[in-house]
Design an enzyme around this catalytic site. Structure first.
Site, PDB file in Angstrom:
ATOM      1  N   ASP A 101      -2.223  -0.685   5.854  1.00 33.68           N
ATOM      2  CA  ASP A 101      -2.563  -0.086   7.142  1.00 33.68           C
ATOM      3  C   ASP A 101      -4.004   0.392   7.251  1.00 33.68           C
ATOM      4  O   ASP A 101      -4.496   0.660   8.345  1.00 33.68           O
ATOM      5  CB  ASP A 101      -1.650   1.114   7.419  1.00 33.68           C
ATOM      6  CG  ASP A 101      -2.008   2.316   6.547  1.00 33.68           C
ATOM      7  OD1 ASP A 101      -2.350   3.375   7.106  1.00 33.68           O
ATOM      8  OD2 ASP A 101      -1.987   2.186   5.320  1.00 33.68           O
ATOM      9  N   ASP A 115       0.863  -1.174   0.000  1.00 39.73           N
ATOM     10  CA  ASP A 115       0.000   0.000   0.000  1.00 39.73           C
ATOM     11  C   ASP A 115       0.910   1.238   0.000  1.00 39.73           C
ATOM     12  O   ASP A 115       2.118   1.125   0.285  1.00 39.73           O
ATOM     13  CB  ASP A 115      -0.893  -0.046   1.254  1.00 39.73           C
ATOM     14  CG  ASP A 115      -1.648   1.239   1.481  1.00 39.73           C
ATOM     15  OD1 ASP A 115      -2.336   1.695   0.551  1.00 39.73           O
ATOM     16  OD2 ASP A 115      -1.536   1.804   2.587  1.00 39.73           O
TER      17      ASP A 115
END
Length: 259
Positions: free
Chosen positions: A209, A10
């Site tokens: 996250d 990410d």
């Protein structure tokens, strides 16, 4: 190392810290992975044009954009999944009545349906990108859109969720929500990549996250949540590393045995 692995990262809160900076330890770790023969890819909710510089800096040409709706492998488009234009037009009409602006997004650009709005400024500014949506209320016509941003306060998206069943709504900012095709996710985009490149499950890794990473972390065999991630995200992952601010990528790669 006896086998090549593929690692998906990410961007916001994972590769980039909260100041949208790339920690030096992260950059060094990425290039070490590549030196060892591993495949490094990005899986993000961002549009491709929002992180072109990052891809060039890290020399990455395989990526999953728009939470799985626009997938590129080795610089070539592999898979796309666009929003239903008829439903999007109806949603835009409802949003206008509610004074909730929207931003239409394809693989090249993003356009707002209103000339300006402080919600747009407030949320887009947090991304610290040079690209900013300009005004074009008809941008959704005659083109494929892979994501749209709806700007409203927390809880106000519930009415849209009830009315527009062929979309998924994922909040990424206190005043902004991603609108995606129903069932679209980073997990589906990643599946297209690993099938194309032939990586078995045990050689697949993912770091994330945010709430939009839960599907990815739940489906990838070797999943790692950042220490700065939300508790729900950490519960979805197999491992939890340190915060992005505390060399979390390097630590996580060492923890799973890739470095």
């Amino acid at each position: 190392m006896t086998e090549r692995s593929i690692i998906f990262f990410d961007i916001d809160g994972t590769l980039l810290n909260h100041d949208k900076k790339l920690p030096s330890s992260t950059k060094e770790a990425i290039f070490k992975l590549k030196e060892l023969g591993h495949e490094v890819a990005i899986a993000t909710g961002r549009a491709p044009f929002m992180y072109r510089d990052l891809r060039e800096e890290l020399e990455i040409d395989t990526f999953v954009s728009y939470n799985g709706q626009y997938v590129v492998v080795n610089g070539k488009v592999l898979y796309t999944n666009s929003l239903n234009t008829t439903s999007l037009e109806k949603l835009t009409e409802v949003a206008l009545r509610n004074e909730h602006p929207v931003v239409f997004m394809d693989h090249e650009d993003m356009k707002a349906n209103v000339p300006e709005h402080h919600y747009i400024n407030e949320s887009i500014d947090t991304l610290k990108i040079e690209h900013f949506p300009t005004h074009d209320p008809h941008y959704y016509k005659k083109r494929d859109l892979y994501q749209t941003l709806l700007f409203c306060r927390e809880g106000e998206e519930k009415q849209y969720e009830q009315e527009f069943q062929d979309f998924d709504f994922i909040r990424w900012h206190p005043v902004s929500v991603d609108i995606l095709p129903k069932g679209g996710s980073k997990a589906k985009g990643i599946q297209a990549v690993v099938e194309k490149l032939g990586f078995p499950k045990e050689n697949q890794y993912a770091f994330g996250d945010g709430l939009n990473d839960i599907a990815m972390l739940s489906s990838v065999t070797n999943s790692v949540a950042m220490g700065n991630g939300e508790e729900e995200v950490k519960r979805a992952a197999k491992y939890v590393t340190k915060s992005v601010e505390d060399d979390g990528i390097l630590h996580g790669l060492q923890m799973v045995g890739l470095l």
